[in-house]
Design a protein around this motif. Sequence first.
Motif, PDB file in Angstrom:
ATOM      1  N   GLN A 157      -3.008  46.795  44.982  1.00 45.56           N
ATOM      2  CA  GLN A 157      -2.121  45.977  44.163  1.00 45.56           C
ATOM      3  C   GLN A 157      -0.766  46.648  43.949  1.00 45.56           C
ATOM      4  N   LYS A 158      -0.783  47.992  43.788  1.00 43.05           N
ATOM      5  CA  LYS A 158       0.469  48.732  43.626  1.00 43.05           C
ATOM      6  C   LYS A 158       1.280  48.702  44.917  1.00 43.05           C
ATOM      7  N   ILE A 159       0.588  48.912  46.043  1.00 44.93           N
ATOM      8  CA  ILE A 159       1.274  48.873  47.341  1.00 44.93           C
ATOM      9  C   ILE A 159       1.900  47.503  47.566  1.00 44.93           C
ATOM     10  N   ALA A 160       1.110  46.445  47.290  1.00 45.66           N
ATOM     11  CA  ALA A 160       1.615  45.079  47.467  1.00 45.66           C
ATOM     12  C   ALA A 160       2.830  44.830  46.582  1.00 45.66           C
ATOM     13  N   SER A 161       2.777  45.328  45.343  1.00 45.59           N
ATOM     14  CA  SER A 161       3.892  45.145  44.409  1.00 45.59           C
ATOM     15  C   SER A 161       5.136  45.898  44.864  1.00 45.59           C
ATOM     16  N   VAL A 162       4.934  47.152  45.323  1.00 45.02           N
ATOM     17  CA  VAL A 162       6.069  47.956  45.808  1.00 45.02           C
ATOM     18  C   VAL A 162       6.715  47.288  47.016  1.00 45.02           C
ATOM     19  N   LEU A 163       5.896  46.858  47.975  1.00 47.73           N
ATOM     20  CA  LEU A 163       6.427  46.199  49.170  1.00 47.73           C
ATOM     21  C   LEU A 163       7.176  44.924  48.802  1.00 47.73           C
ATOM     22  N   LYS A 177     -10.389  53.634  47.880  1.00 47.47           N
ATOM     23  CA  LYS A 177      -9.878  54.998  47.802  1.00 47.47           C
ATOM     24  C   LYS A 177     -10.186  55.729  49.106  1.00 47.47           C
ATOM     25  N   PHE A 178      -9.512  56.867  49.300  1.00 49.49           N
ATOM     26  CA  PHE A 178      -9.631  57.586  50.573  1.00 49.49           C
ATOM     27  C   PHE A 178     -11.081  57.910  50.919  1.00 49.49           C
ATOM     28  N   HIS A 179     -11.858  58.412  49.950  1.00 47.70           N
ATOM     29  CA  HIS A 179     -13.242  58.811  50.242  1.00 47.70           C
ATOM     30  C   HIS A 179     -14.146  57.608  50.536  1.00 47.70           C
ATOM     31  N   GLU A 180     -13.684  56.405  50.152  1.00 41.85           N
ATOM     32  CA  GLU A 180     -14.482  55.191  50.394  1.00 41.85           C
ATOM     33  C   GLU A 180     -14.217  54.597  51.770  1.00 41.85           C
ATOM     34  N   ALA A 181     -13.055  54.901  52.355  1.00 42.66           N
ATOM     35  CA  ALA A 181     -12.697  54.339  53.664  1.00 42.66           C
ATOM     36  C   ALA A 181     -11.895  55.375  54.451  1.00 42.66           C
ATOM     37  N   LYS A 182     -12.552  56.527  54.705  1.00 47.43           N
ATOM     38  CA  LYS A 182     -11.851  57.634  55.368  1.00 47.43           C
ATOM     39  C   LYS A 182     -11.290  57.241  56.729  1.00 47.43           C
ATOM     40  N   GLY A 183     -12.103  56.529  57.523  1.00 44.73           N
ATOM     41  CA  GLY A 183     -11.659  56.115  58.854  1.00 44.73           C
ATOM     42  C   GLY A 183     -10.409  55.266  58.805  1.00 44.73           C
ATOM     43  N   PHE A 184     -10.362  54.353  57.853  1.00 43.37           N
ATOM     44  CA  PHE A 184      -9.219  53.452  57.695  1.00 43.37           C
ATOM     45  C   PHE A 184      -7.939  54.244  57.451  1.00 43.37           C
ATOM     46  N   TYR A 185      -7.995  55.192  56.517  1.00 44.35           N
ATOM     47  CA  TYR A 185      -6.804  55.965  56.162  1.00 44.35           C
ATOM     48  C   TYR A 185      -6.467  57.015  57.214  1.00 44.35           C
ATOM     49  N   VAL A 186      -7.473  57.549  57.890  1.00 41.21           N
ATOM     50  CA  VAL A 186      -7.215  58.522  58.958  1.00 41.21           C
ATOM     51  C   VAL A 186      -6.446  57.868  60.098  1.00 41.21           C
ATOM     52  N   ILE A 187      -6.795  56.619  60.425  1.00 47.02           N
ATOM     53  CA  ILE A 187      -6.075  55.899  61.485  1.00 47.02           C
ATOM     54  C   ILE A 187      -4.620  55.680  61.078  1.00 47.02           C
ATOM     55  N   ILE A 188      -4.382  55.317  59.810  1.00 40.07           N
ATOM     56  CA  ILE A 188      -3.011  55.160  59.326  1.00 40.07           C
ATOM     57  C   ILE A 188      -2.250  56.477  59.463  1.00 40.07           C
ATOM     58  N   ILE A 195      -1.919  56.260  50.827  1.00 45.24           N
ATOM     59  CA  ILE A 195      -3.229  56.824  50.483  1.00 45.24           C
ATOM     60  C   ILE A 195      -3.445  56.847  48.967  1.00 45.24           C
ATOM     61  N   TYR A 196      -2.400  57.180  48.232  1.00 52.11           N
ATOM     62  CA  TYR A 196      -2.536  57.395  46.783  1.00 52.11           C
ATOM     63  C   TYR A 196      -2.575  56.093  45.988  1.00 52.11           C
ATOM     64  N   LEU A 197      -1.718  55.133  46.351  1.00 50.77           N
ATOM     65  CA  LEU A 197      -1.614  53.912  45.543  1.00 50.77           C
ATOM     66  C   LEU A 197      -2.706  52.908  45.878  1.00 50.77           C
ATOM     67  N   THR A 214     -12.914  46.335  64.482  1.00 58.17           N
ATOM     68  CA  THR A 214     -13.526  46.415  65.811  1.00 58.17           C
ATOM     69  C   THR A 214     -14.814  47.221  65.775  1.00 58.17           C
ATOM     70  N   PHE A 215     -14.801  48.350  65.076  1.00 51.59           N
ATOM     71  CA  PHE A 215     -15.946  49.267  65.088  1.00 51.59           C
ATOM     72  C   PHE A 215     -16.821  49.166  63.837  1.00 51.59           C
ATOM     73  N   GLY A 216     -16.482  48.215  62.936  1.00 54.41           N
ATOM     74  CA  GLY A 216     -17.329  47.976  61.778  1.00 54.41           C
ATOM     75  C   GLY A 216     -17.270  49.057  60.714  1.00 54.41           C
ATOM     76  N   TRP A 217     -16.125  49.746  60.604  1.00 49.54           N
ATOM     77  CA  TRP A 217     -15.966  50.783  59.590  1.00 49.54           C
ATOM     78  C   TRP A 217     -15.503  50.181  58.269  1.00 49.54           C
ATOM     79  N   GLU A 218     -15.664  50.958  57.203  1.00 52.04           N
ATOM     80  CA  GLU A 218     -15.131  50.538  55.897  1.00 52.04           C
ATOM     81  C   GLU A 218     -13.612  50.436  55.989  1.00 52.04           C
ATOM     82  N   GLU A 219     -13.070  49.408  55.343  1.00 48.61           N
ATOM     83  CA  GLU A 219     -11.625  49.177  55.464  1.00 48.61           C
ATOM     84  C   GLU A 219     -11.062  48.688  54.148  1.00 48.61           C
ATOM     85  N   GLY A 220      -9.745  48.720  54.056  1.00 48.75           N
ATOM     86  CA  GLY A 220      -9.079  48.085  52.923  1.00 48.75           C
ATOM     87  C   GLY A 220      -8.165  49.014  52.153  1.00 48.75           C
ATOM     88  N   LEU A 221      -6.970  48.532  51.889  1.00 50.90           N
ATOM     89  CA  LEU A 221      -6.008  49.284  51.083  1.00 50.90           C
ATOM     90  C   LEU A 221      -6.439  49.358  49.624  1.00 50.90           C
TER      91      LEU A 221
END
Length: 422
Positions: free
Chosen positions: A146-152, A328-339, A141-143, A318-325
């Motif tokens: 690009q940071k997540i990709a680099s860490v992984l 930020k959380f407030h920009e794609a709440k559904g995406f991060y809530v599912i995670i 949620i926080y990173l 599937t449901f057309g929600w905002e997505e993407g790592l």
Amino acid sequence: MNNKRVLRKRVAHYWKLLGPGLVTGASDDDPSGIATYSQAGAAYGLTTLWTSIIAFPLMAAIQQMCARIGLVTSQGLTGTLKKNYPRPVLYLMLLFSFPAIIMNIGADIAGMGAVGNLLFPSIEASFFSVFFTILLLGLIIYLPYQKIASVLKYLCVVMLVYFIVPFLYKQDFRVIMKATFIPTIQWNKDFIAILVGILGTTISPYLFFWQASVEVEEMKHKKKHLMVNKRIIHEMRQDVDFGMTFSGLVMYFIILTTGTVLFNGGVHQIDTVEQAAQALKPLAGDLAYLLFAIGVIGTGLIAIPVLSGSLSYIFTETFGWEEGLDKKFHEAKGFYVIIAISLLIGLSLNYIGVSPVKALIYTAILYGLTAPVLIAIILHVSNNKKIMGEFVNGWLTNVLGFVALIIMTLAAVLLLYLQFTD
């Protein structure tokens, strides 16, 4: 001196090219996969070593198709299915994928917790499971992406420990070469079950969804939003090939380790990764045990974000929600809530009586049933000129794709047969 500088530049350039393919390959060798490979080695020695050689080209072909679909359509695999196929197909994939990925996450969290307890016996395994869940959730949620990709990407280095472990034990290289290049099959239920398990954990549907979606994420972060061209496709293939090679080698060395150390030591039943680590200690020494355990935690830290991320991409597309790592959380709440929900449900499986071993069995069944259908759809999409334009499959990719389809279909039939017969 100039030669060293040129070499460093080439290595740096190649490392920069590596990304989604490397992370996807590394996540394929998650703790549940390690448990499967460990059991194969412990039960049958080096008899299944050849499967890593067979699996590599099939994995690479399918993941390349998924990556190309993402690059060309600028959509994840779910978005492409939604746009070009009947809705029931999409909902069926969702129905099968959700429980399989959740149980996979639960098994991986349990494996990491148990191995943490092995390294620090005074701390309960459940504490480590909760700790790793909270840590991963916070980082995801926080990173930014690009940071997540680099860490992984850098976490993949941890998996190099599996290249060392086999050589802490005396090996017969003639026997190893024979087992590597001459396939052996035992025509009994248990051996066939192991082969099906290896295929199920190696060619997993969640990797298809992740690969396509994360390629779209990568393209968003290019300095210039270029049209897909042959150079971009070539770089993607290098990345995927390297990732799948890396994955296949880790699989190979885990089977090699357990197939020599445990099998020769009389340990023939391994149900969990912590059992594999414990069994190595008296037979191969403290260092082998320590490296194997550290590798399990490292692979879990790579795989769980991929598992939860792939599930979130499936739902949001599937449901057309905002997505993407990258959001930020407030920009794609559904995406991060599912995670978050996927991680918490996965963690809860350890407290409601679902054992990691049963979770792995159920996961393999659901993956085994879903994979042939998805591979058939991926083949159809990647050969459709209306969708892919000039970037349709070549003949070799089609051959490997159809071989994978046939093998995974046979595996699904065998899986059902083995589950419903004594």
